[in-house]
Write a protein that holds these residues in place. Structure first.
Motif, short mmCIF file in Angstrom:
data_model
loop_
_atom_site.label_atom_id
_atom_site.label_comp_id
_atom_site.label_asym_id
_atom_site.label_seq_id
_atom_site.Cartn_x
_atom_site.Cartn_y
_atom_site.Cartn_z
N THR A 198 -81.11 37.97 -20.06
CA THR A 198 -79.97 38.80 -20.41
C THR A 198 -80.02 39.21 -21.88
OG1 THR A 198 -78.51 37.85 -18.73
CG2 THR A 198 -77.45 38.86 -20.62
N TRP A 199 -80.34 38.26 -22.76
CA TRP A 199 -80.37 38.59 -24.19
C TRP A 199 -81.50 39.57 -24.49
CZ3 TRP A 199 -75.98 37.23 -23.73
CH2 TRP A 199 -75.52 35.95 -23.48
N ALA A 200 -82.60 39.46 -23.77
CA ALA A 200 -83.70 40.43 -23.94
C ALA A 200 -83.26 41.81 -23.47
CB ALA A 200 -84.94 39.97 -23.19
N PHE A 201 -82.54 41.85 -22.34
CA PHE A 201 -82.00 43.12 -21.82
C PHE A 201 -81.05 43.73 -22.84
CE2 PHE A 201 -78.63 45.43 -19.64
CZ PHE A 201 -79.33 46.30 -18.82
N LEU A 202 -80.19 42.92 -23.42
CA LEU A 202 -79.23 43.39 -24.42
C LEU A 202 -79.96 44.00 -25.61
CD1 LEU A 202 -76.46 43.61 -25.79
CD2 LEU A 202 -76.67 41.19 -26.44
N ASP A 203 -80.99 43.35 -26.09
CA ASP A 203 -81.76 43.88 -27.22
C ASP A 203 -82.37 45.23 -26.89
OD1 ASP A 203 -81.23 41.87 -29.03
OD2 ASP A 203 -82.96 40.66 -28.46
N ARG A 204 -82.86 45.39 -25.67
CA ARG A 204 -83.45 46.67 -25.28
C ARG A 204 -82.40 47.77 -25.24
NH1 ARG A 204 -86.09 43.26 -21.56
NH2 ARG A 204 -84.81 44.00 -19.82
N ARG A 205 -81.22 47.45 -24.74
CA ARG A 205 -80.17 48.46 -24.68
C ARG A 205 -79.74 48.89 -26.08
NH1 ARG A 205 -81.88 47.78 -20.62
NH2 ARG A 205 -82.99 49.56 -21.48
N ILE A 206 -79.65 47.96 -26.99
CA ILE A 206 -79.26 48.30 -28.35
C ILE A 206 -80.36 49.11 -29.03
CG2 ILE A 206 -78.75 47.35 -30.64
CD1 ILE A 206 -77.15 45.19 -29.31
N ASP A 207 -81.60 48.77 -28.76
CA ASP A 207 -82.71 49.56 -29.30
C ASP A 207 -82.64 51.00 -28.81
OD1 ASP A 207 -83.77 47.49 -30.78
OD2 ASP A 207 -85.21 46.89 -29.24
N ASP A 208 -82.26 51.18 -27.54
CA ASP A 208 -82.10 52.53 -26.99
C ASP A 208 -81.03 53.29 -27.75
OD1 ASP A 208 -84.03 52.00 -25.11
OD2 ASP A 208 -82.61 51.56 -23.49
N VAL A 209 -79.92 52.62 -28.04
CA VAL A 209 -78.83 53.26 -28.78
C VAL A 209 -79.28 53.63 -30.18
CG1 VAL A 209 -76.55 52.89 -29.79
CG2 VAL A 209 -77.01 52.14 -27.45
N MET A 210 -80.05 52.76 -30.81
CA MET A 210 -80.52 53.03 -32.16
C MET A 210 -81.43 54.26 -32.18
SD MET A 210 -78.89 50.88 -33.85
CE MET A 210 -79.59 51.23 -35.47
N GLN A 211 -82.18 54.49 -31.10
CA GLN A 211 -83.01 55.68 -31.01
C GLN A 211 -82.15 56.93 -30.97
OE1 GLN A 211 -86.37 56.05 -31.22
NE2 GLN A 211 -86.35 53.87 -31.76
#
Length: 231
Positions: free
Chosen positions: A170-183
Motif C-alpha cells: 500500500t505504501w509503495a502504491f501511495l508513493d506511485r500515486r503521489i509521483d504521478d501527481v508531481m508529474q
C-alpha cells in the motif's frame, strides 16, 4: 457517566464498532449500540438524526482527528511530497478495524449516500492541507484538495485488498500515486514558464484567477467565492 451530546456520540460509536463487522453501518447496528451503551433511542436520534450514515461519518471524522493530532506531534519528512505521503499514511493507520472501513465504503457507494462519502473524503484532504500549512486562496485551493482526494480514495481501496507485510504494498502504491501527481504539477509549471503557452491560456487562466477559496465569512450554498476584477 457523562451525558453531553459529544460523550453520547462517542459511547454509541465505540459500542457500534463491535457490531459493524457483522451488520455493517446499519439501523441494526445503531439499535444494538444503543442497548450496549445504555442510551435511549430518543437521545440516539438527537445526536445521530440520520441514523447509521451519521454514525459512519462520525467514525470517519474520528480518524481525521487522530491523523491531525499525529501530524502535529510527529516529526515529518523535509520534502513536501513526503509530508503528504506521511499524512495519508497516518490517516490509514488511524483505522483500528479494516472491516469498519470496508463496510463504510459499501455504504457510501449507495447512490443516496454517495454525496456523504465524497464530502468525507474531501474533508480528509482539506484537513491534511490545512494541517500542513496550505495558504492558497485561489483555484489551487480546490485543485489541491481534489487531487489529494483522488490519491487518498485510491490508496484506501488498494489498502482494503492489501495482505502484504505491514502494508508495504500500500505504501509503495501511495508513493506511485503521489509521483504521478508531481508529474502533473511539473507540466503545469512548464505551461506557466512557456511564453507561448501562457499566452495561449491567458483567457482560461484569467477566469480561474477569479475563483477564490472559501472565506471565513458565513457559509452560503455555493463553495468558495467569485471575485470580479476592477481593472
Amino acid at each position: 457517566m457523562e451525558n453531553t451530546p459529544n460523550d453520547v456520540k462517542d459511547r454509541l460509536l465505540d459500542a457500534a464498532l463491535l457490531h459493524v463487522p457483522f451488520d455493517g453501518w446499519s439501523e441494526t447496528t445503531l439499535k444494538a449500540a444503543a442497548v450496549d451503551a445504555d442510551v435511549d433511542m430518543a437521545m440516539v436520534r438527537a445526536v445521530y438524526p440520520r441514523g447509521a450514515v451519521d454514525l459512519a461519518r462520525a467514525y470517519h471524522a474520528r480518524g481525521d482527528d487522530i491523523m491531525v493530532a499525529r501530524l502535529g506531534s510527529d516529526d515529518l519528512p523535509d520534502r513536501f511530497r513526503d509530508k503528504i505521503a506521511a499524512a495519508v499514511r497516518f490517516r490509514i493507520e488511524a483505522v483500528t478495524d479494516k472491516e469498519a472501513v470496508r463496510r463504510g465504503t459499501t455504504l457510501f457507494a449507495l447512490p443516496m449516500y454517495a454525496g456523504d462519502g465524497a464530502k468525507a473524503i474531501w474533508g480528509t484532504a482539506d484537513k491534511i492541507w490545512t494541517a500542513l500549512g496550505d495558504t492558497s486562496d485561489d483555484v489551487n485551493w480546490y485543485t489541491k484538495r481534489a487531487t489529494l482526494s483522488g490519491v487518498y480514495s485510491a490508496t484506501v481501496l488498494y489498502w482494503l485488498g492489501d495482505d502484504s507485510t505491514d502494508n508495504q504494498a500500500t505504501w509503495a502504491f501511495l508513493d506511485r500515486r503521489i509521483d504521478d501527481v508531481m508529474q502533473i504539477e511539473k507540466v503545469k509549471a512548464q505551461v506557466r514558464d512557456s511564453k507561448f503557452l501562457s499566452t495561449l491560456f491567458a483567457g482560461p487562466n484569467w477566469v480561474l484567477d477569479q475563483v477564490k477559496a472559501p472565506s471565513a465569512s458565513p457559509h452560503t450554498d455555493m463553495p468558495g467565492s467569485w471575485s470580479a476584477s476592477r481593472d
